[in-house]
Design a protein around this motif. Structure first.
Motif, PDB file in Angstrom:
ATOM      1  N   ASN A 120       7.809   9.836  -3.830  1.00 33.15           N
ATOM      2  CA  ASN A 120       6.373   9.621  -4.038  1.00 33.15           C
ATOM      3  C   ASN A 120       6.067   8.240  -4.606  1.00 33.15           C
ATOM      4  OD1 ASN A 120       5.873  12.238  -3.157  1.00 33.15           O
ATOM      5  ND2 ASN A 120       6.109  13.100  -5.218  1.00 33.15           N
ATOM      6  N   VAL A 121       7.040   7.606  -5.258  1.00 33.34           N
ATOM      7  CA  VAL A 121       6.804   6.305  -5.881  1.00 33.34           C
ATOM      8  C   VAL A 121       7.172   5.171  -4.930  1.00 33.34           C
ATOM      9  CG1 VAL A 121       7.207   4.999  -8.018  1.00 33.34           C
ATOM     10  CG2 VAL A 121       7.465   7.469  -8.022  1.00 33.34           C
ATOM     11  N   VAL A 122       7.746   5.493  -3.768  1.00 35.40           N
ATOM     12  CA  VAL A 122       8.181   4.451  -2.844  1.00 35.40           C
ATOM     13  C   VAL A 122       7.015   3.591  -2.390  1.00 35.40           C
ATOM     14  CG1 VAL A 122       9.231   4.049  -0.577  1.00 35.40           C
ATOM     15  CG2 VAL A 122      10.179   5.778  -2.106  1.00 35.40           C
ATOM     16  N   SER A 123       5.879   4.201  -2.182  1.00 31.13           N
ATOM     17  CA  SER A 123       4.721   3.444  -1.692  1.00 31.13           C
ATOM     18  C   SER A 123       4.208   2.438  -2.713  1.00 31.13           C
ATOM     19  CB  SER A 123       3.597   4.404  -1.305  1.00 31.13           C
ATOM     20  OG  SER A 123       3.207   5.187  -2.424  1.00 31.13           O
ATOM     21  N   GLN A 124       4.612   2.552  -3.995  1.00 33.79           N
ATOM     22  CA  GLN A 124       4.152   1.631  -5.021  1.00 33.79           C
ATOM     23  C   GLN A 124       5.105   0.451  -5.221  1.00 33.79           C
ATOM     24  OE1 GLN A 124       3.089   3.665  -8.657  1.00 33.79           O
ATOM     25  NE2 GLN A 124       2.563   5.558  -7.552  1.00 33.79           N
ATOM     26  N   LEU A 125       6.234   0.410  -4.490  1.00 28.32           N
ATOM     27  CA  LEU A 125       7.210  -0.658  -4.616  1.00 28.32           C
ATOM     28  C   LEU A 125       7.345  -1.405  -3.304  1.00 28.32           C
ATOM     29  CD1 LEU A 125      10.054   1.251  -6.520  1.00 28.32           C
ATOM     30  CD2 LEU A 125       8.278  -0.209  -7.521  1.00 28.32           C
ATOM     31  N   TRP A 126       7.865  -2.609  -3.394  1.00 25.52           N
ATOM     32  CA  TRP A 126       8.173  -3.373  -2.183  1.00 25.52           C
ATOM     33  C   TRP A 126       9.492  -2.857  -1.603  1.00 25.52           C
ATOM     34  CZ3 TRP A 126      12.323  -6.309  -0.661  1.00 25.52           C
ATOM     35  CH2 TRP A 126      12.155  -7.054   0.510  1.00 25.52           C
ATOM     36  N   ILE A 127       9.460  -2.512  -0.298  1.00 26.47           N
ATOM     37  CA  ILE A 127      10.628  -1.976   0.392  1.00 26.47           C
ATOM     38  C   ILE A 127      10.895  -2.857   1.614  1.00 26.47           C
ATOM     39  CG2 ILE A 127      11.620   0.034   1.559  1.00 26.47           C
ATOM     40  CD1 ILE A 127      11.201   0.446  -1.390  1.00 26.47           C
ATOM     41  N   PRO A 128      12.150  -3.201   1.913  1.00 25.98           N
ATOM     42  CA  PRO A 128      12.445  -3.995   3.123  1.00 25.98           C
ATOM     43  C   PRO A 128      11.987  -3.267   4.385  1.00 25.98           C
ATOM     44  CG  PRO A 128      14.348  -3.946   1.657  1.00 25.98           C
ATOM     45  CD  PRO A 128      13.362  -2.972   1.107  1.00 25.98           C
ATOM     46  N   ASP A 129      11.396  -4.026   5.300  1.00 22.40           N
ATOM     47  CA  ASP A 129      10.879  -3.446   6.549  1.00 22.40           C
ATOM     48  C   ASP A 129      11.991  -3.414   7.609  1.00 22.40           C
ATOM     49  OD1 ASP A 129      11.038  -6.160   6.742  1.00 22.40           O
ATOM     50  OD2 ASP A 129       9.217  -6.386   7.964  1.00 22.40           O
ATOM     51  N   THR A 130      13.065  -2.731   7.296  1.00 22.34           N
ATOM     52  CA  THR A 130      14.208  -2.640   8.201  1.00 22.34           C
ATOM     53  C   THR A 130      13.901  -1.653   9.316  1.00 22.34           C
ATOM     54  OG1 THR A 130      15.664  -3.075   6.322  1.00 22.34           O
ATOM     55  CG2 THR A 130      16.679  -2.203   8.320  1.00 22.34           C
ATOM     56  N   PHE A 131      14.248  -2.036  10.537  1.00 20.34           N
ATOM     57  CA  PHE A 131      14.101  -1.127  11.672  1.00 20.34           C
ATOM     58  C   PHE A 131      15.354  -1.230  12.534  1.00 20.34           C
ATOM     59  CE2 PHE A 131      13.178  -4.962  13.845  1.00 20.34           C
ATOM     60  CZ  PHE A 131      13.293  -4.727  15.209  1.00 20.34           C
ATOM     61  N   PHE A 132      15.642  -0.166  13.282  1.00 15.71           N
ATOM     62  CA  PHE A 132      16.828  -0.097  14.128  1.00 15.71           C
ATOM     63  C   PHE A 132      16.439  -0.531  15.546  1.00 15.71           C
ATOM     64  CE2 PHE A 132      17.653   2.637  10.577  1.00 15.71           C
ATOM     65  CZ  PHE A 132      18.975   2.380  10.281  1.00 15.71           C
TER      66      PHE A 132
END
Length: 505
Positions: free
Chosen positions: A145-157
């Motif tokens: 639930n807290v993931v949306s409040q942090l910067w996450i790498p936009d990794t895609f396959f």
């Protein structure tokens, strides 16, 4: 007077009894409203214990419940001025993301669709200075639930066709924040990725199925991926579903690709698999080889039994056609010939040649019998007594020609480039050559054209050595005998060469 006294005493007795039984009846009525409890009844606590338990103390009210408020304060502090839309170190240095992969299951590998399924736990680690804090907590473990409040790498396959993120019972995501600003982001997903299969050596083929990933929007100048000493955890005892394949290992590669949006770093790791040969051998190679050997049974059947030999040859050819079609049923429509296709095609040629062999034998023997039934030999003319000896020799020579058959000569080109067909000719016997039908054919060939080296001897009782004066004597009536040796030996050498080439390449 006495009755009044007795009545008064009875009233006093009833009054006293009601005063004594009243509290007990009320207690029984109260217990009847409660649930029935089987077994020994609990003893009511004493007043002293009850008062001690129910009496609130100041220490309980004033004490905080664990370290929950402290953790909440730390999280609120680091997220108060945090902008999750900007990457760490923007405008200063690229963000370094360390990658680790844990494979839960691999497979199945679909040959027809050229894709495979993999279930992984994808771990990414990076440093974000904005998330540093100074406290007794070493790490803060947060759910999805807290993931949306942090910067996450936009990794895609890059080679994925379909991707599924697991959300039961909660989203399978986890964020762990360390006090030095190190962030660990973990997510579980199932990916259906494409795998370009090279089927030239099918079914002795081996493949490397890739799984490549990169950033979708950040070029190499903004984000750099690197392996955590290439940590790829593989649990083969888990739910593997490779079925027709065996897992042989894993490898990795890093490359940079150029696009109109910039240069992106692409990370790839390959799952190496090899096909299990036993399944394909049992369903394709064994039936093809047995059907080819079955077509050779016609060589031991008399040539007069045309229906039996014809039906056996046609059945063998149709069976090979069916096997060739069946082998391509669950196979991708590639434009090249595989090793299995080549083997089935050679088996088909062997079966077809066995059928053609009987057709050639039947045709040649039928023409020979027809020639014996109506020979067209010129009778020598009547001669006078002066030439009686010459005429006798001519009649003897005519009888000898009648016993011999016509030699079938191979066509050849003369000096002027034109093709010539030789016909039977008479040649007086040479003194150094023994007489007989085979020698008659040799003399026939030598007389017609000196350049002919091969011919067919169609005489039933031809005897003699195979090589005579440079000519190969092939007996038509012995064509089945030749085939009984030629076909198995040729098929044996073909198999030996085929398996040596396929297994060593």
């Amino acid at each position: 007077m006495l009755p009044k006294v007795l009545l008064f005493l009875l009233n006093i007795f009833l009054f006293l009894q009601s005063r004594v039984e009243g509290p007990q009846t009320a207690l029984e009525n109260e217990d009847s409203t409660r649930d029935v409890v089987y077994g020994p009844q609990p003893q009511p606590p004493s007043r002293k214990l009850l008062s001690e338990e129910t009496k609130p103390t100041a220490s309980v009210i004033g004490r905080p419940s664990g370290k929950l408020p402290e953790a909440s304060r730390i999280l609120n502090t680091i997220l108060s001025n945090y902008d999750h839309k900007l990457r760490p170190g923007i405008g200063e240095k690229p963000t370094v993301v360390t990658v680790e992969v844990s494979v839960n299951s691999l497979g199945p590998l679909s040959i027809l669709d050229m894709e495979y399924t993999i279930d992984i736990i994808f771990l990414q680690t990076w440093y974000d200075e904005r998330l540093r804090y100074n406290d007794t907590f070493e790490t803060l473990v947060l759910n999805g639930n807290v993931v949306s409040q942090l910067w996450i790498p936009d990794t895609f396959f890059r080679n994925s066709k379909r991707t599924q993120e697991h959300e039961i019972t909660m989203p399978n995501q986890m964020v762990r924040i360390h006090k030095d600003g190190k962030v660990l982001y973990t997510i579980r997903m199932t990916i259906e990725a494409g795998c370009s299969l090279q089927m030239f050596k099918f079914p002795m083929d081996s493949h490397s199925c890739p799984l490549s990933f990169s950033s979708f929007s950040y070029p190499k100048s903004d984000m750099i991926y690197k392996w955590d000493n290439f940590k790829l955890e593989i649990n083969e005892k888990n739910s593997w579903k490779l079925f027709q394949f065996d897992f042989t290992g894993v490898s990795n590669k890093t490359e940079t690709i150029s696009t109109p949006a910039g240069e992106f770093m692409v990370m790839m790791f390959f799952f190496n698999v090899s096909r299990r040969f036993s399944f394909v051998a049992f369903h394709n190679y064994v039936p093809s080889s047995v059907t080819t050997m079955l077509s050779w049974v016609s060589f031991w059947i008399k040539k007069e039994s045309a229906p039996a030999r014809t039906s056996l040859g046609i059945t063998s050819v149709l069976t090979m056609t069916t096997l060739g079609t069946f082998s391509r049923k669950n196979f991708p429509r590639v434009s090249y010939i595989t090793a299995l296709d080549f083997y089935i095609a050679i088996c088909f040629i062997f079966c077809f040649c066995a059928l053609v062999e009987f057709a050639a034998l039947n045709f040649l023997t039928y023409n020979q019998k027809k020639a014996h039934a109506s020979p067209k030999l010129r009778h020598p003319p009547l001669c006078s007594r002066a030439h009686a000896h010459t005429c006798a020799r001519a009649r003897a020579h005519a009888r000898q020609q009648q016993e011999a058959s016509v030699c079938e000569i191979v066509t050849s080109e003369g000096n002027d480039g034109e093709e010539h067909l030789s016909s039977s000719a008479q040649r007086p016997p040479s003194p150094g050559i023994p007489q007989g039908p085979c020698n008659m054919c040799i003399r026939c060939c030598d007389e017609c054209n000196k350049g002919f080296k091969k011919y067919f001897c169609m005489i039933p009782d031809c005897e003699g050595s195979t090589w005579q004066q440079g000519c190969l004597c092939i007996h038509i009536y012995r064509l089945d005998d030749y085939s009984r040796v030629l076909f198995p030996v040729s098929f044996f050498f073909f198999n030996m060469l085929y398996w040596l080439v396929c297994l060593n390449l």
